[in-house]
Scaffold this motif. Structure first.
Motif, PDB file in Angstrom:
ATOM      1  N   THR A   8       1.049  -1.271   0.123  1.00 52.65           N
ATOM      2  CA  THR A   8      -0.254   0.168  -0.014  1.00 52.65           C
ATOM      3  C   THR A   8       0.779   1.373   0.069  1.00 52.65           C
ATOM      4  N   SER A   9       2.091   1.099   0.190  1.00 53.89           N
ATOM      5  CA  SER A   9       3.014   2.436   0.112  1.00 53.89           C
ATOM      6  C   SER A   9       3.343   2.810  -1.092  1.00 53.89           C
ATOM      7  N   ASP A  28       3.920   9.217   5.251  1.00 51.81           N
ATOM      8  CA  ASP A  28       4.553   9.384   4.304  1.00 51.81           C
ATOM      9  C   ASP A  28       3.492  10.508   3.449  1.00 51.81           C
ATOM     10  N   ASP A  40      14.933   8.106   7.499  1.00 56.27           N
ATOM     11  CA  ASP A  40      15.311   7.763   8.695  1.00 56.27           C
ATOM     12  C   ASP A  40      14.728   8.456   9.978  1.00 56.27           C
ATOM     13  N   GLY A  66       8.959  -1.770   5.557  1.00 58.20           N
ATOM     14  CA  GLY A  66       9.826  -0.500   5.453  1.00 58.20           C
ATOM     15  C   GLY A  66       9.821   0.425   6.946  1.00 58.20           C
TER      16      GLY A  66
HETATM   17  N1  LIG Z   1      15.050   4.579   5.712  1.00 53.61           N
HETATM   18  C1  LIG Z   1      13.732   4.808   5.980  1.00 53.61           C
HETATM   19  N2  LIG Z   1      13.385   5.805   6.734  1.00 53.61           N
HETATM   20  C2  LIG Z   1      12.044   6.190   7.003  1.00 53.61           C
HETATM   21  N3  LIG Z   1      11.066   5.410   6.307  1.00 53.61           N
HETATM   22  C3  LIG Z   1      11.594   4.285   5.664  1.00 53.61           C
HETATM   23  C4  LIG Z   1      12.723   3.813   5.247  1.00 53.61           C
HETATM   24  N4  LIG Z   1      12.457   2.848   4.424  1.00 53.61           N
HETATM   25  C5  LIG Z   1      11.453   2.395   4.125  1.00 53.61           C
HETATM   26  N5  LIG Z   1      10.652   3.519   5.048  1.00 53.61           N
HETATM   27  C6  LIG Z   1       9.014   3.459   4.954  1.00 53.61           C
HETATM   28  O1  LIG Z   1       8.573   2.144   4.478  1.00 53.61           O
HETATM   29  C7  LIG Z   1       7.562   2.237   3.442  1.00 53.61           C
HETATM   30  C8  LIG Z   1       7.645   1.138   2.527  1.00 53.61           C
HETATM   31  O2  LIG Z   1       7.476   0.019   3.485  1.00 53.61           O
HETATM   32  P1  LIG Z   1       6.919  -1.385   2.601  1.00 53.61           P
HETATM   33  O3  LIG Z   1       7.874  -1.431   1.321  1.00 53.61           O
HETATM   34  O4  LIG Z   1       6.891  -2.526   3.730  1.00 53.61           O
HETATM   35  O5  LIG Z   1       5.554  -1.006   2.242  1.00 53.61           O
HETATM   36  P2  LIG Z   1       4.654  -1.940   1.347  1.00 53.61           P
HETATM   37  O6  LIG Z   1       5.337  -3.097   0.632  1.00 53.61           O
HETATM   38  O7  LIG Z   1       3.864  -0.942   0.426  1.00 53.61           O
HETATM   39  O8  LIG Z   1       3.746  -2.557   2.203  1.00 53.61           O
HETATM   40  P3  LIG Z   1       2.333  -3.310   2.781  1.00 53.61           P
HETATM   41  O9  LIG Z   1       1.755  -4.159   1.685  1.00 53.61           O
HETATM   42  O10 LIG Z   1       2.742  -3.969   3.864  1.00 53.61           O
HETATM   43  O11 LIG Z   1       1.324  -1.885   2.953  1.00 53.61           O
HETATM   44  C9  LIG Z   1       7.946   3.727   2.886  1.00 53.61           C
HETATM   45  O12 LIG Z   1       6.845   4.010   2.252  1.00 53.61           O
HETATM   46  C10 LIG Z   1       8.569   4.426   3.983  1.00 53.61           C
HETATM   47  O13 LIG Z   1       7.488   5.223   4.587  1.00 53.61           O
END
Ligand SMILES: Nc1ncnc2c1ncn2[C@@H]1O[C@H](COP(=O)(O)OP(=O)(O)OP(=O)(O)O)[C@@H](O)[C@H]1O
Ligand SMILES: CC(=O)N[C@H]1[C@@H]2OC[C@@H](O2)[C@@H](O)[C@@H]1O[C@H](C)C(=O)O
Length: 361
Positions: free
Chosen positions: A16-17, A194, A208, A288
């Motif tokens: 979802t991100s 985000d 971070d 993430g």
């Molecule tokens: N270094 C970082 N600092 C801060 N936030 C981070 C960092 N790296 C990743 N993220 C956060 O993690 C998010 C992405 O997470 P992830 O890839 O798990 O999401 P996703 O695959 O869309 O997840 P889901 O399906 O579980 O919702 C980014 O949108 C960001 O907010």
């Protein structure tokens, strides 16, 4: 539960991100983890990400997003193909697709992704539409990764909680007995934070946790955010990415807003503990959000037990959800259950997924 013959499966998960797609390879007999293969993450091209963002909230499912669905499928097929070139052939692909709207209460959930097109491109059976059968049977349709979390955690001390911090947060509670599996979405993960940062700076996230660490949590705003009926509701329950609003933050400084949103994600997790039969002895954090030190500190401050990234037990938190859909694809092929009464609220363990086979020749 009869295991299936050992097979090599590739999972594709785009969460979802909306940051891109994760791909990972797993070898399994449908129950156990036999081996973990390579994985990779590929960001979406900007135009695809923009079109997917614009599609959020669409539905109920119809043909209106056929063009973006086709582009998404071709993009993810190319990513899968790259991983297969690197790791060798696979026997099944689990293609989660992109959730644009999740409305189990209205009887539908919409993941963009054309399984038949993916199967034709790759020449391999593809499992897609993982959530549809569950929602049709009256389940939440999410979360589905818990079966994978339990397989990975086979030898770990219980009760254990696995917390995925993607766009939304979701917890898997693995209790002492083999059938003690509870899972639900806890509240926001990173998506609200985000959105807050993107609106003010154009940056995709609070990298971070720099902003959140410089800001101050505004107690009254946190209280207003937590004043949402979702948190007191018993499980099973699941959330759409856009279930929560930034309205209570109106007028706040950027850094204070980021600090308050990090606290909101953590407070929602602390609230979730009250819904569990027994408090977990430890929390393993995947997704993430574990890269955000502000989020991790807020969690540690609220949960009275160790809070650590999944890497402490040798798992890969960037690949875990893609591995889950590889595992679930193998299970779907064998007709095994993907969801359970404690995870989505279905009446009994339920198989699911649509299998698309490549055209002959
Ligand atoms: N270094 C970082 N600092 C801060 N936030 C981070 C960092 N790296 C990743 N993220 C956060 O993690 C998010 C992405 O997470 P992830 O890839 O798990 O999401 P996703 O695959 O869309 O997840 P889901 O399906 O579980 O919702 C980014 O949108 C960001 O907010
Ligand atoms: C409808 C949907 O796509 N839900 C996702 C989302 O992202 C996190 C959380 O909300 C979880 O419920 C789910 O994904 C994970 C991978 C799951 O199904 O286990």
């Amino acid at each position: 539960m009869p295991p299936c013959p050992p097979l090599k499966a590739l999972g594709l998960m785009s969460g979802t991100s909306l940051d891109g797609v994760d791909a990972a390879i797993v070898e399994t007999d449908g129950t156990r983890v036999l081996a973990l293969g390579p994985s990779l993450t590929q960001p979406y091209p900007a135009d695809l990400a923009d079109d997917l963002r614009a599609a959020l909230g669409s539905g109920p499912p119809d043909d209106s997003l056929a063009d973006v669905e086709r582009r998404l499928t071709l993009f993810q097929a190319a990513v899968a193909s790259g991983l297969i070139d690197q790791a060798g052939p696979v026997e099944v692909v689990g293609f989660h697709g992109q959730t644009v709207n999740h409305r189990p209460q209205d009887g539908w959930t919409w993941q963009l992704g054309d399984g038949a097109l993916m199967a034709a491109r790759l020449g391999v059976p593809v499992v897609s539409r993982f959530r549809d059968a569950d929602v049709a049977a009256g389940g939440e349709g999410a979360p589905l990764a818990p079966a994978w979390h339990r397989a990975l955690a086979a030898d770990l001390e219980r009760p254990l909680a696995v917390l995925n911090l993607g766009g939304v947060g979701n917890v898997t509670w693995i209790g002492p007995g083999d059938d003690d599996l509870i899972a639900f979405d806890t509240g926001p993960g990173n998506a609200l934070l985000d959105d807050w940062v993107r609106a003010a700076t154009g940056q995709p996230c609070d990298r971070d946790g720099a902003l959140a660490r410089a800001g101050r949590v505004e107690g009254a705003v946190l209280g207003a955010l937590m004043d949402h009926p979702y948190f007191a509701r018993p499980w099973p329950k699941s959330l759409d990415r856009n279930a929560f609003s930034l309205a209570p933050l109106a007028g706040m400084e950027l850094a204070d807003g980021a600090a308050t949103l990090a606290a909101f994600t953590a407070q929602a997790v602390a609230r979730a503990v009250l819904l569990l039969p027994q408090a977990p002895r430890r929390w393993l954090i995947t997704g993430g959000g574990r890269h955000n030190p502000a989020l991790m500190a807020e969690l540690a401050a609220r949960l009275a037990v160790p809070v650590e990234p999944v890497e402490v037990v040798g798992w890969d938190g960037d690949a875990l959800e893609a591995q889950a859909f590889a595992y679930l694809a193998a299970r779907a092929l064998a007709g095994l259950a993907l969801s359970f009464p404690g995870t989505t609220g279905v009446a009994r363990p339920l198989p699911g997924g649509r299998i698309s086979r490549p055209p002959p020749g």
